[in-house]
Design an enzyme around this catalytic site. Structure first.
Site, PDB file in Angstrom:
ATOM      1  N   ARG A 125      -9.026 -40.173  -1.207  1.00  0.00           N
ATOM      2  CA  ARG A 125      -8.828 -38.748  -1.433  1.00  0.00           C
ATOM      3  C   ARG A 125      -9.169 -37.998  -0.148  1.00  0.00           C
ATOM      4  NH1 ARG A 125      -8.948 -37.644  -7.000  1.00  0.00           N
ATOM      5  NH2 ARG A 125      -8.129 -35.597  -6.416  1.00  0.00           N
ATOM      6  N   ASP A 145      -0.567 -28.384  -2.140  1.00  0.00           N
ATOM      7  CA  ASP A 145      -0.713 -29.190  -3.353  1.00  0.00           C
ATOM      8  C   ASP A 145      -1.368 -28.394  -4.484  1.00  0.00           C
ATOM      9  OD1 ASP A 145      -0.492 -31.446  -4.890  1.00  0.00           O
ATOM     10  OD2 ASP A 145      -1.976 -32.626  -3.789  1.00  0.00           O
ATOM     11  N   GLU A 175      -2.056 -26.221 -10.662  1.00  0.00           N
ATOM     12  CA  GLU A 175      -1.894 -26.312 -12.118  1.00  0.00           C
ATOM     13  C   GLU A 175      -3.211 -26.519 -12.865  1.00  0.00           C
ATOM     14  OE1 GLU A 175      -1.903 -30.137 -10.156  1.00  0.00           O
ATOM     15  OE2 GLU A 175      -0.441 -28.528  -9.940  1.00  0.00           O
ATOM     16  N   ASP A 188       3.851 -36.679  -8.386  1.00  0.00           N
ATOM     17  CA  ASP A 188       3.256 -38.011  -8.244  1.00  0.00           C
ATOM     18  C   ASP A 188       3.974 -39.058  -9.075  1.00  0.00           C
ATOM     19  OD1 ASP A 188       1.465 -36.658  -6.690  1.00  0.00           O
ATOM     20  OD2 ASP A 188      -0.119 -36.615  -8.182  1.00  0.00           O
ATOM     21  N   HIS A 245       5.479 -41.461   1.671  1.00  0.00           N
ATOM     22  CA  HIS A 245       4.079 -41.351   1.240  1.00  0.00           C
ATOM     23  C   HIS A 245       3.530 -42.765   1.094  1.00  0.00           C
ATOM     24  CE1 HIS A 245       0.415 -40.002  -0.571  1.00  0.00           C
ATOM     25  NE2 HIS A 245       0.865 -38.810  -0.903  1.00  0.00           N
TER      26      HIS A 245
END
Length: 667
Positions: free
Chosen positions: A289, A393, A396, A460, A525
């Site tokens: 992360r 990013d 939500e 994702d 990615h």
């Protein structure tokens, strides 16, 4: 009007067919429990009492010279007034609902049993929404997204993260009907659009829309154009975006430069490096992360400032990452906390959101000062540092129990948040005078995103072939966005989510790369667990494949730029459902092929196979890679790696460009 029946039509289109057995309006009283776990939301309606409003009356009046029809439904303390009028070539409906006692509004619009419905933002599982209901609430899309699959069941059991067919980052209360109209509800409250009934579309709102707008056009293509004419349109892309692939790389300056040099030496066209860990790393059980303090980590990326300038001189841009949260205990968090720029708990403390083994604060976009501060962070830490773009990013996760600066309800602001986040990015770039140079892309969205976000990305996806959450879902999502007015989007080449035993195969990466070559943007990615995934430099064949596909993408630049310009000027999506140009029943459910502009028919390979069945529209077609002519109808087409089934119209005005690709790109 006919006794107890009221029929409302707009331009000969029946929208309302009201009667005692099928009332247009119902009021409801409901209560629900809402639980959120790491961006996954769980709703439980405890009770819902409904009251049908059968009695009605109709009056007419002139308001500033415009004819208004006032429809009054119900009696006593349950009366809803609906005002209908035409403005700018569209029908507008405004509602007055009792202020006390009711918290659900249900509207029933006329439907036909042969009707198809599209849109509602980005829907990954189903393109034609008919036959199902779609809760509209921005959240994590989930892992698997199909309760019948093993991956979804494992994700639900271990992390409450499986999602469902309707879970999405980008819900939008907008749909397009094959009957030739669009409907948009102006609300950010929770809604549920139910298209499962044969003769009605049943729309439930927890917040009364400020208006409902209906646009009616002669064709579906014109209807889609009218959606963005009303809601807003994306701007054109910076010119450099068309010049190759943006390589997603992590691990520091030396790693980025080494991988870039190797790919360029092998003939791969590279227009950018996207290093999301430019801010530093944070390792969790989920995988690698990021350190959510939006400042350059000079220890991981030494010399990056000068490297960015050198790369730009070679026509390679450097892109980073940011989201609307700040990591607890780091400088930006402390700045925001001291200034009162973070959302609070009911007790007045900073609201900390659990993002999976670390906590972060929410920048409060209802506070104008917080918006200006975050725009300054973007200008100072990203733009002035030299970044040419970034992944904007999240968006939500707004909790429904937080306290916001302007006193607004988080239940109503939750769905609004992605658009506010997009606007912060938009305003930061505009104020820096960098609209023509900077690209940011987002996964979370709403209707406001159409004008505030230049590029969506599909979020994702799993590193697999699954229909609901793998490679096929990236195409379904793009087509549903197109029908919602959003004409520019792309996906992570190879997917992202690498959990529960999944790992990206070489074949999947090659096929995803082929698909991406025929989208507006190519970007890779590594995935959340890079070592478990096949990467773009996995072997010589993979690198050569990327060289071939990026050369093709670059050669299509004149065509692609014209499509992007059309999207900006006229609202015609770049990636289009086939039926927008060939309105035949056989294509109304097609979600495995698309038109790239008017002239290219693209049928990507969406499963492990060396060929695929293709249904070509009734036209004369030429295979882009072989030059073979095809007529409309079903064909079994060979699809070796590097030659997906792509066809151009024989009479296309771009045929010289397309035919020349076989020579210029050695196809």
């Amino acid at each position: 009007m006919d006794g107890d029946r009221l029929v409302v039509a707009y331009d000969d289109l029946v929208l309302i067919d009201h009667g005692e057995k099928h009332p247009f309006i119902m009021l409801g009283v409901g209560s629900a429990d809402i639980d959120m776990y790491r961006g996954n939301y769980f709703f439980s309606e405890q009770s819902l009492e409904k009251r049908a409003l059968c009695a009605y009356s109709v009056t007419e009046s002139l308001v500033e010279g415009v004819l208004h029809y006032q429809l009054r439904f119900g009696t006593g303390d349950a009366v809803v007034c609906c005002s209908l009028f035409e403005q700018d070539g569209r029908l507008h409906m405004e509602f007055e609902v009792p202020s006390l006692g009711y918290n659900r509004l249900l509207l029933r619009f006329h439907a036909t049993d042969d009707e198809h419905v599209y849109g509602c933002g980005e829907q990954f599982s189903f393109f034609d929404l008919r036959g199902r209901h779609f809760p509209l609430w921005t959240q994590e899309q989930g892992v698997g997204r199909n309760k019948l699959t093993a991956i979804t069941q494992i994700a639900d059991r271990e992390d409450r993260a499986g999602g469902d067919y309707h879970t999405t980052f980008h819900p939008q209360p907008t749909f397009v009907s094959s009957r030739g109209y669009f409907l948009h509800a102006e609300t950010y409250g929770y809604a549920d659009f139910d298209f499962s009934c044969a003769h009605s579309h049943n729309l439930m709102f927890w917040d009364v829309p400020s208006e409902i707008v209906v646009g009616r056009k002669p064709s579906l293509l014109e209807t889609v154009q009218d959606v963005s004419a009303f809601l807003g349109r994306q701007k054109e892309l910076p010119d450099w975006c068309y010049d190759g692939v943006i390589l997603g790389v992590q691990g520091g300056t030396e790693t980025c430069l080494r991988k870039l040099e190797a790919m360029c030496a092998a003939g791969v066209s590279v227009c950018g490096i996207w290093a999301q860990d430019w801010v530093g790393e944070k390792l969790t059980s989920f995988g690698k992360r990021l350190r959510w303090n939006w400042q350059w980590d000079s220890s991981l990326y030494p010399g990056l400032d000068s490297a960015i300038e050198d790369l730009k001189s070679r026509s390679v841009r450097f892109l980073g990452y940011i989201n609307p949260y700040v990591l607890e205990g780091f400088p930006l968090f402390e700045q925001a906390k001291a200034a009162g720029y973070l959302a609070l708990t009911q007790s007045g403390d900073v609201y900390l959101v659990d993002f999976g083994e670390f906590l972060a604060g929410i920048v409060d976009f209802t506070n104008p000062g917080a918006c200006r501060w975050y725009q300054d962070v973007i200008r100072r830490e990203l733009i002035d540092f030299g970044l040419s773009g970034w992944m904007a990013d999240f968006g939500e996760y707004l909790p429904t129990d937080c306290v916001l600066s302007d006193g607004s309800s988080p239940m109503l602001m939750h769905n609004a948040w992605p658009g506010l986040w997009a606007q912060v990015n938009h305003d930061a770039v505009a104020s820096a005078g960098m609209d023509d140079e900077i690209l940011y892309f987002m996964r979370a969205g709403n209707a406001r995103s159409l004008s505030a976000c230049p590029m969506m990305w599909g979020g994702d996806q799993n590193v697999d072939w699954s229909e609901d959450d793998g490679l096929p879902s990236a195409l379904t999502g793009a087509l549903s966005l197109a029908m919602s007015g959003m004409g520019l989007c792309h996906s992570d080449i190879g997917g992202y989510t690498t959990l529960y035993g999944m790992s990206r195969t070489k074949e999947l990466l090659l096929r995803w790369c082929e698909f991406a070559a025929f989208t507006p943007l190519m970007r890779t990615h590594e995935g959340n667990r890079p070592k478990e995934n096949w990467q773009f430099d996995g072997d010589e064949q993979t690198v050569a494949h990327f060289a071939r596909m990026t050369a093709l993408h670059v050669a299509l630049k004149p065509y692609m730029k014209e499509l992007v310009s059309l999207n900006s000027r006229e609202g015609i999506p770049v990636m289009r459902p086939v039926f927008l140009h060939y309105p035949e029943e056989m294509f109304y459910k097609c979600k495995d092929a698309y038109m790239l502009g008017r002239d290219l028919f693209v049928a990507p390979v969406l499963e492990p196979a060396a060929s695929r069945s293709v249904l070509l529209p009734d036209d004369a077609w030429i295979h882009l890679f072989t030059g073979e002519e095809f007529a409309g109808g079903y064909h079994l087409v060979a699809a070796p790696f590097g030659r997906p089934p792509v066809f151009y119209r024989k009479d296309s005005s771009w045929k010289e460009l397309f035919a020349g690709l076989r020579v210029s790109c050695d196809l």
